[in-house]
Design a protein around this motif. Structure first.
Motif, PDB file in Angstrom:
ATOM      1  N   ASN A  41      30.571  21.885  36.763  1.00  0.00           N
ATOM      2  CA  ASN A  41      30.378  21.107  37.996  1.00  0.00           C
ATOM      3  C   ASN A  41      29.388  21.730  38.967  1.00  0.00           C
ATOM      4  O   ASN A  41      29.667  21.861  40.162  1.00  0.00           O
ATOM      5  CB  ASN A  41      31.729  20.931  38.718  1.00  0.00           C
ATOM      6  N   GLN A  43      26.617  22.000  41.588  1.00  0.00           N
ATOM      7  CA  GLN A  43      26.128  21.065  42.589  1.00  0.00           C
ATOM      8  C   GLN A  43      24.665  20.727  42.337  1.00  0.00           C
ATOM      9  O   GLN A  43      23.910  21.537  41.817  1.00  0.00           O
ATOM     10  CB  GLN A  43      26.300  21.669  43.989  1.00  0.00           C
ATOM     11  N   LYS A  44      24.289  19.486  42.730  1.00  0.00           N
ATOM     12  CA  LYS A  44      22.940  19.004  42.512  1.00  0.00           C
ATOM     13  C   LYS A  44      22.255  18.812  43.850  1.00  0.00           C
ATOM     14  O   LYS A  44      22.913  18.386  44.804  1.00  0.00           O
ATOM     15  CB  LYS A  44      22.981  17.664  41.752  1.00  0.00           C
ATOM     16  N   TRP A 162      17.834  13.675  42.901  1.00  0.00           N
ATOM     17  CA  TRP A 162      19.236  13.658  43.325  1.00  0.00           C
ATOM     18  C   TRP A 162      19.434  13.006  44.680  1.00  0.00           C
ATOM     19  O   TRP A 162      20.521  12.499  44.981  1.00  0.00           O
ATOM     20  CB  TRP A 162      19.837  15.066  43.262  1.00  0.00           C
ATOM     21  N   VAL A 165      19.760   9.429  43.707  1.00  0.00           N
ATOM     22  CA  VAL A 165      21.041   9.164  43.052  1.00  0.00           C
ATOM     23  C   VAL A 165      22.204   9.327  44.032  1.00  0.00           C
ATOM     24  O   VAL A 165      23.025   8.425  44.199  1.00  0.00           O
ATOM     25  CB  VAL A 165      21.231  10.092  41.827  1.00  0.00           C
ATOM     26  N   LEU A 166      22.240  10.494  44.682  1.00  0.00           N
ATOM     27  CA  LEU A 166      23.423  10.813  45.488  1.00  0.00           C
ATOM     28  C   LEU A 166      23.411  10.105  46.843  1.00  0.00           C
ATOM     29  O   LEU A 166      24.468   9.721  47.352  1.00  0.00           O
ATOM     30  CB  LEU A 166      23.536  12.333  45.693  1.00  0.00           C
ATOM     31  N   LYS A 167      22.222   9.973  47.428  1.00  0.00           N
ATOM     32  CA  LYS A 167      22.156   9.309  48.733  1.00  0.00           C
ATOM     33  C   LYS A 167      21.695   7.861  48.601  1.00  0.00           C
ATOM     34  O   LYS A 167      22.077   7.020  49.394  1.00  0.00           O
ATOM     35  CB  LYS A 167      21.192  10.075  49.643  1.00  0.00           C
ATOM     36  N   GLY A 169      22.104   5.920  45.922  1.00  0.00           N
ATOM     37  CA  GLY A 169      22.977   5.111  45.102  1.00  0.00           C
ATOM     38  C   GLY A 169      22.365   4.601  43.803  1.00  0.00           C
ATOM     39  O   GLY A 169      22.920   3.718  43.152  1.00  0.00           O
ATOM     40  N   THR A 171      21.270   4.709  39.801  1.00  0.00           N
ATOM     41  CA  THR A 171      21.730   5.369  38.581  1.00  0.00           C
ATOM     42  C   THR A 171      20.683   6.423  38.209  1.00  0.00           C
ATOM     43  O   THR A 171      19.550   6.405  38.702  1.00  0.00           O
ATOM     44  CB  THR A 171      21.853   4.373  37.413  1.00  0.00           C
ATOM     45  N   GLU A 172      21.051   7.316  37.303  1.00  0.00           N
ATOM     46  CA  GLU A 172      20.089   8.353  36.922  1.00  0.00           C
ATOM     47  C   GLU A 172      18.861   7.733  36.247  1.00  0.00           C
ATOM     48  O   GLU A 172      17.734   8.188  36.433  1.00  0.00           O
ATOM     49  CB  GLU A 172      20.754   9.390  36.005  1.00  0.00           C
ATOM     50  N   TYR A 195      14.926   9.623  53.292  1.00  0.00           N
ATOM     51  CA  TYR A 195      16.125  10.463  53.433  1.00  0.00           C
ATOM     52  C   TYR A 195      16.004  11.489  54.561  1.00  0.00           C
ATOM     53  O   TYR A 195      16.843  12.386  54.683  1.00  0.00           O
ATOM     54  CB  TYR A 195      16.448  11.147  52.104  1.00  0.00           C
TER      55      TYR A 195
END
Lengths: 267, 267, 267, 267
Positions: A41, A43-44, A162, A165-167, A169, A171-172, A195
């Motif tokens: 796990n 972090q990215k 990332w 993806v993470l902010k 939304g 998909t990869e 961002y």
């Protein structure tokens, strides 16, 4: 001796000495670290604990092997620099490569819990290594520039990926397609406008990778005899997060490229 | 690409492929294990926990690297045997050597406490490694015989030496002088007459070292679907303590030296 | 193709590339030239014909292999210098070594009679060769100084030895005993006082060996069209007998150590 | 000693020993022999004089280097086979490769006029060489089969090609186009129906290449003392033109693959 009739097998061990008077670089690389980072796990886009553990391992390697003058790490790799004049293990390639990589790997496990705390190490990590000769200072610096440029390219990509993806939304796969063919300035632009991330303000440890050098450090000990506090200056392997492509770093640390004097005539 | 002007440094990475169709032996050796064994209070003449930890590491290496067909260990060293037909990592010497040694080292730390319990690991262990080609079966067996004969010679010496010191009250220097120039039968005699030890009754693990082979083993699992107990036969790396110098072992395990068939013509 | 099932044997040909950005020196050495010189009645202490034939061979090698910038010869050996930036035969060691030595050997026979006239070549000469990397200019110059110092030491010895034998009437054993333990100044003294030879007046070709460099030379040809005489400057491999240990030679030929520019980034 | 301060440069000469207990094959190859054969008007498709000169050179090499047990030649290449047990020049690759190739090249010039008569040698020929290890008898035989199959393929092509050109009046480009994509049987058919040539009746020296082995030969000499004729059996390197792919040749010469006994334990 009972053993002597088998001893001829020693002759199959061929010499693997590296060319004298060249810089030696031992580069170690995590094997299967994509899976390793997922299992644990990470972090990215960056896992600070992992970077600090890697740096710790490099520092421990340098404490043990005094010939190493500098190490540079990024992602799951680390490069250790041994001077032209070094005669470490008679410059035998496999001895040098294996000693460095096994020390790194055993320290990685040894110090895992100091950085990952309650996150258990699930299986033993694996690194490969190789030792390469570089004939002069310019080529050595180009090698290090190559690795730091690689760090920059990867980190800018990962940071943007990332964020999407993470902010964002995505998909990869969507994020990958979005970034296909983009230039550095495009990624900087995405980060900034979408961002509110100014890439240049991101911690240098992520953008520049880690460089371990032997820094003059004040060390205090209490004399066992007198009980007095004694302060001495020692050279302690220490991580910095500097630009090592430009000239400034090398001007600030002239001893790195200085010819070490030896008691033989090797130039 | 920002990186491209430095990329030429790759050309300094020279090929190190090992000759095809030869046995490969990766031998790893503890670095500074005399001191390591003292720091960690290893029992004399042999520390069972240390041997079992070494064996465990070898087993983990073999679970990971399927090409290894056998491993032989004694004292602080281990040899891993890769068949002539293997194309592991394209037979690149440094890749093979470094992967094996780093896996071994990280497993050593990983599993330390299972064997040493409350005895803490004080510092990271270090191993070196090298990979050597042996052109045919006879020479490979001579290599293994060389290591097992070495185990025998060292263990007989150590057993006698530590009997003189621990049971006979000699200093280490006295014991060394006493044994100078003695033959095997002299040491057997000392053990038997003075300490009532029949050397041949000592555990094989000490006298013969450890050989890890992939043994057919019944493995039982409970089917996640039906809840039934399912028993299958798997090849599990397992330690045995056999004589590997004589013919008997090899007759009992004919698959070890059998030519693995491959989809190319390598003989 | 009928051949394809055997073609796998190609994989046994392992790479032998030499490190980029290093000086390459191909040194060839006569095999069994003591006997060869006796069979062919070489004059003592030096046979001018032999030296000039060796030089001719080196010149022919340099005419063929343009990458060689300098060659140095003494006695039955010759060293050929290839610059750091050269990519001759992709820097494959055996290709470079074998091409140079076979050209040298075939030219030796080819041109024998031009130098030895009626003295027939009785059997084919043989040379060995090896290619060695030297990482920088200082070490390359030290290599060449090593060979020229060797030439000096041997020639002073031989000149004195053969004076004692040929002019002094000593046997070879007597001459050898006489010279045992003598220093350079002792040999100079013997030559001067006993044989009226001032060593420094001996031809430089004997004292300094032969250095072949590409000299700017005026070359005249008659134009096939106009019949006019055309004079051009070409670089022609030419023997000089200079001191190459001191700085003067290198100042006079700055192009030798100059970095050749290439269309890649190799430093 | 004046020389000592430069002597450190010796350390740049790295070891290049070849793996013990493997077959060594030194293959030499003509460099630029297409042009060489044109300059010297070689007959097409094969020049008998050239083949016989090549064979002579191989024989001279084998007379000099006793460790070579067999040589195989075709076109402008020759392979020299050295047994697994040989310790020739301590198995140093460059020493072995260079000695063989320089002997071959100097003999080529030395014996040219015996085969080419009034046709002058216009310039010095050049060969390259390399030494390769083959771990067992099967692979060695596959290597030799590879070369002989290559000989067959090339010779069948060349024979047909030059029949089309020299007898059929085609240009070289027309002949090449005609043969594009043809199989062996097509070429045999063209030769037979159009030019009345039965390929299998062509001299074996062209179809099979040349194999030099040490044949028991009766040698007669006149005793210098008694004047009597003395006949002894000696092993003389001799060319044969046999099939060496099939088993028959090897059955007829069992000594070739027999393990040479040595006074050490190398298997």
């Amino acid at each position: 001796m009972a053993n002597s009739k088998y001893e001829y097998v020693r002759h199959f061990e061929l010499a693997d000495s590296l060319l004298p008077s060249t810089w030696l670089v031992v580069r170690i690389d995590g094997r299967g670290f994509h899976r390793f980072s997922q299992s644990h796990n990470f972090q990215k886009p960056n896992d600070r604990r992992s970077i600090e553990l890697m740096n710790r391992c490099a520092i421990e390697v340098m404490k043990d092997i005094k010939d190493i003058i500098l190490a540079y790490g990024e992602s799951d790799e680390y490069s250790f620099i041994i001077p032209k004049t070094s005669n470490l293990y008679s410059r035998r390639a496999s001895k040098i490569s294996s000693t460095v990589v096994s020390l790194f790997a055993s320290n990685f496990v040894m110090h895992w819990s100091e950085y990952f705390r309650e996150d258990q190490l699930l299986y033993a990590p694996c690194f490969d290594s190789r030792t390469v000769c570089y004939p002069n200072d310019k080529i050595l610096r180009d090698y290090l520039s190559w690795r730091q440029a690689d760090c920059h390219i990867n980190n800018l990509f990962n940071t943007t990926f990332w964020a999407l993806v993470l902010k964002g939304g995505m998909t990869e796969i969507e994020a990958e397609n979005k970034l296909k063919g983009t230039l550095s300035k495009d990624k900087n632009e995405i980060l900034f406008t979408q961002y509110d991330i100014n890439y240049n303000n991101i911690d240098a440890i992520y953008r520049k990778g880690s460089t371990i050098i032997r820094k003059k450090t004040e060390v205090s000990t209490i004399s066992p005899r007198s009980g007095e506090l004694i302060t001495r200056t020692k050279l302690i392997p220490t991580a910095v997060y500097d630009d090592i492509i430009g000239q400034e770093f090398w001007d600030a640390h002239p001893e790195l490229l200085e010819e070490k004097k030896k008691n033989n005539n090797h130039a």
